[in-house]
Scaffold this motif. Structure first.
Motif, PDB file in Angstrom:
ATOM      1  N   LYS A   1      -1.025   9.665  -1.765  1.00 50.61           N
ATOM      2  CA  LYS A   1       0.303   9.191  -1.375  1.00 50.61           C
ATOM      3  C   LYS A   1       0.652   7.906  -2.125  1.00 50.61           C
ATOM      4  CE  LYS A   1       4.065   9.528   0.889  1.00 50.61           C
ATOM      5  NZ  LYS A   1       5.041  10.507   0.430  1.00 50.61           N
ATOM      6  N   VAL A   2      -0.319   6.991  -2.237  1.00 52.89           N
ATOM      7  CA  VAL A   2      -0.107   5.742  -2.977  1.00 52.89           C
ATOM      8  C   VAL A   2       0.236   6.035  -4.436  1.00 52.89           C
ATOM      9  CG1 VAL A   2      -1.362   3.749  -3.926  1.00 52.89           C
ATOM     10  CG2 VAL A   2      -1.427   4.210  -1.465  1.00 52.89           C
ATOM     11  N   LEU A   3      -0.491   6.967  -5.052  1.00 49.80           N
ATOM     12  CA  LEU A   3      -0.211   7.335  -6.446  1.00 49.80           C
ATOM     13  C   LEU A   3       1.188   7.933  -6.591  1.00 49.80           C
ATOM     14  CD1 LEU A   3      -3.682   8.796  -7.462  1.00 49.80           C
ATOM     15  CD2 LEU A   3      -2.686   6.599  -8.175  1.00 49.80           C
ATOM     16  N   ASP A   4       1.585   8.755  -5.623  1.00 56.97           N
ATOM     17  CA  ASP A   4       2.932   9.331  -5.646  1.00 56.97           C
ATOM     18  C   ASP A   4       3.996   8.243  -5.534  1.00 56.97           C
ATOM     19  OD1 ASP A   4       1.803  11.853  -5.812  1.00 56.97           O
ATOM     20  OD2 ASP A   4       2.071  12.302  -3.674  1.00 56.97           O
ATOM     21  N   ILE A   5       3.786   7.286  -4.637  1.00 55.63           N
ATOM     22  CA  ILE A   5       4.750   6.204  -4.444  1.00 55.63           C
ATOM     23  C   ILE A   5       4.853   5.355  -5.707  1.00 55.63           C
ATOM     24  CG2 ILE A   5       5.189   4.064  -3.162  1.00 55.63           C
ATOM     25  CD1 ILE A   5       3.852   5.564  -0.753  1.00 55.63           C
TER      26      ILE A   5
ATOM     27  N   LYS B   1       5.653   2.781   7.443  1.00 55.68           N
ATOM     28  CA  LYS B   1       4.853   3.861   8.015  1.00 55.68           C
ATOM     29  C   LYS B   1       3.724   3.351   8.918  1.00 55.68           C
ATOM     30  CE  LYS B   1       6.846   7.348   5.955  1.00 55.68           C
ATOM     31  NZ  LYS B   1       7.478   8.438   6.686  1.00 55.68           N
ATOM     32  N   ALA B   2       3.676   2.032   9.133  1.00 55.25           N
ATOM     33  CA  ALA B   2       2.630   1.410   9.952  1.00 55.25           C
ATOM     34  C   ALA B   2       1.234   1.769   9.433  1.00 55.25           C
ATOM     35  CB  ALA B   2       2.788   1.775  11.424  1.00 55.25           C
ATOM     36  N   LEU B   3       1.075   1.667   8.118  1.00 57.65           N
ATOM     37  CA  LEU B   3      -0.208   1.932   7.475  1.00 57.65           C
ATOM     38  C   LEU B   3      -0.899   0.619   7.137  1.00 57.65           C
ATOM     39  CD1 LEU B   3       0.873   4.672   4.919  1.00 57.65           C
ATOM     40  CD2 LEU B   3      -0.410   5.023   7.034  1.00 57.65           C
ATOM     41  N   ALA B   4      -2.203   0.625   7.197  1.00 61.65           N
ATOM     42  CA  ALA B   4      -2.976  -0.555   6.830  1.00 61.65           C
ATOM     43  C   ALA B   4      -3.569  -0.346   5.436  1.00 61.65           C
ATOM     44  CB  ALA B   4      -4.066  -0.810   7.866  1.00 61.65           C
ATOM     45  N   LEU B   5      -2.894  -0.864   4.421  1.00 60.58           N
ATOM     46  CA  LEU B   5      -3.442  -0.781   3.072  1.00 60.58           C
ATOM     47  C   LEU B   5      -4.427  -1.922   2.815  1.00 60.58           C
ATOM     48  CD1 LEU B   5      -0.314   0.094   0.881  1.00 60.58           C
ATOM     49  CD2 LEU B   5      -2.108   1.629   1.723  1.00 60.58           C
ATOM     50  N   GLY B   6      -4.325  -2.976   3.607  1.00 61.24           N
ATOM     51  CA  GLY B   6      -5.193  -4.121   3.420  1.00 61.24           C
ATOM     52  C   GLY B   6      -4.849  -4.863   2.139  1.00 61.24           C
ATOM     53  N   GLU B   7      -5.748  -5.724   1.735  1.00 63.18           N
ATOM     54  CA  GLU B   7      -5.552  -6.492   0.503  1.00 63.18           C
ATOM     55  C   GLU B   7      -5.778  -5.577  -0.691  1.00 63.18           C
ATOM     56  OE1 GLU B   7      -7.866 -10.054  -1.736  1.00 63.18           O
ATOM     57  OE2 GLU B   7      -7.522 -10.324   0.415  1.00 63.18           O
ATOM     58  N   PHE B   8      -4.910  -5.709  -1.691  1.00 63.01           N
ATOM     59  CA  PHE B   8      -5.093  -4.919  -2.903  1.00 63.01           C
ATOM     60  C   PHE B   8      -4.562  -5.673  -4.108  1.00 63.01           C
ATOM     61  CE2 PHE B   8      -1.004  -3.588  -1.194  1.00 63.01           C
ATOM     62  CZ  PHE B   8      -0.176  -3.455  -2.287  1.00 63.01           C
TER      63      PHE B   8
ATOM     64  N   THR C   1       6.734  -2.484  -3.351  1.00 62.14           N
ATOM     65  CA  THR C   1       7.074  -1.150  -2.863  1.00 62.14           C
ATOM     66  C   THR C   1       5.969  -0.592  -1.966  1.00 62.14           C
ATOM     67  OG1 THR C   1       8.413  -0.726  -4.840  1.00 62.14           O
ATOM     68  CG2 THR C   1       7.734   1.198  -3.541  1.00 62.14           C
ATOM     69  N   LEU C   2       4.720  -0.750  -2.376  1.00 58.40           N
ATOM     70  CA  LEU C   2       3.607  -0.260  -1.554  1.00 58.40           C
ATOM     71  C   LEU C   2       3.535  -0.993  -0.220  1.00 58.40           C
ATOM     72  CD1 LEU C   2       0.805   0.262  -4.223  1.00 58.40           C
ATOM     73  CD2 LEU C   2       2.016   2.041  -2.921  1.00 58.40           C
ATOM     74  N   ARG C   3       3.769  -2.279  -0.226  1.00 54.50           N
ATOM     75  CA  ARG C   3       3.729  -3.043   1.029  1.00 54.50           C
ATOM     76  C   ARG C   3       4.892  -2.649   1.939  1.00 54.50           C
ATOM     77  NH1 ARG C   3       1.867  -9.150   0.212  1.00 54.50           N
ATOM     78  NH2 ARG C   3       1.103  -8.815   2.330  1.00 54.50           N
ATOM     79  N   MET C   4       6.068  -2.418   1.356  1.00 53.36           N
ATOM     80  CA  MET C   4       7.211  -1.978   2.159  1.00 53.36           C
ATOM     81  C   MET C   4       6.934  -0.609   2.772  1.00 53.36           C
ATOM     82  SD  MET C   4      10.360  -3.241  -0.251  1.00 53.36           S
ATOM     83  CE  MET C   4      11.655  -2.563   0.772  1.00 53.36           C
ATOM     84  N   TYR C   5       6.379   0.301   1.972  1.00 50.77           N
ATOM     85  CA  TYR C   5       6.049   1.636   2.469  1.00 50.77           C
ATOM     86  C   TYR C   5       5.025   1.541   3.605  1.00 50.77           C
ATOM     87  CZ  TYR C   5       4.366   6.412   2.725  1.00 50.77           C
ATOM     88  OH  TYR C   5       4.003   7.646   3.186  1.00 50.77           O
ATOM     89  N   ALA C   6       3.994   0.730   3.397  1.00 48.79           N
ATOM     90  CA  ALA C   6       2.952   0.581   4.421  1.00 48.79           C
ATOM     91  C   ALA C   6       3.540   0.018   5.710  1.00 48.79           C
ATOM     92  CB  ALA C   6       1.834  -0.312   3.900  1.00 48.79           C
ATOM     93  N   GLN C   7       4.426  -0.949   5.601  1.00 51.37           N
ATOM     94  CA  GLN C   7       5.056  -1.519   6.789  1.00 51.37           C
ATOM     95  C   GLN C   7       5.918  -0.469   7.498  1.00 51.37           C
ATOM     96  OE1 GLN C   7       7.929  -4.627   6.065  1.00 51.37           O
ATOM     97  NE2 GLN C   7       7.618  -5.495   8.095  1.00 51.37           N
TER      98      GLN C   7
END
Length: 132
Positions: A107-111, A67-74, A59-65
């Motif tokens: 935002k990540v915590l909310d997601i 919104k064009a966000l760079a969450l990087g490796e996690f 879900t976090l990776r889909m959201y980042a994609q």
């Protein structure tokens, strides 16, 4: 009504061991040696935690994609806890290779609270059981 997941388990010769099939995937389930198992696969609550963290990561990776966000490796990890009073809870932790801004962290915590598996675990779930 849609089926969103399916799995079956067949007993193996060793006590507590089973072969799980889900689609084209095969997994082993077992109990730790301390509970009389052979520790050949994940225990049932390990699968619960695995489902939660898998859904969280996806879900976090889909959201980042989206919104064009760079969450990087996690990394996402979870522990299932229970106490003598019958309370049960899961501790979920995220660790990012690169620090996030305070705004993105929130935002990540909310997601995380809105992932499909999180929502399922947070509400009451009916389980119907029958013998075939």
């Amino acid at each position: 009504m849609a089926i969103i997941a399916q799995a079956s388990v067949k007993t193996l010769a060793e006590p507590w061991s089973g072969n799980i099939s889900s689609g084209k995937h095969q997994l082993l389930t077992d109990k730790p040696e301390s509970f009389g198992g052979q520790d050949q696969g994940l225990a049932p609550y390990d699968f619960v935690c695995s489902g939660l963290i898998s859904c969280t990561m996806i879900t976090l990776r889909m959201y980042a994609q989206h919104k064009a966000l760079a969450l990087g490796e996690f990394r996402v990890e979870a522990e299932f806890h229970a106490n003598k009073e019958g309370q049960e809870w899961i501790e979920r932790r995220l660790a990012f290779a690169e620090p996030l801004s305070a705004e993105l962290t929130q935002k990540v915590l909310d997601i995380c609270q809105k992932t499909p598996v999180t929502k399922t675990l947070l509400r009451s779930l009916e389980i119907n059981t029958s013998v075939l």
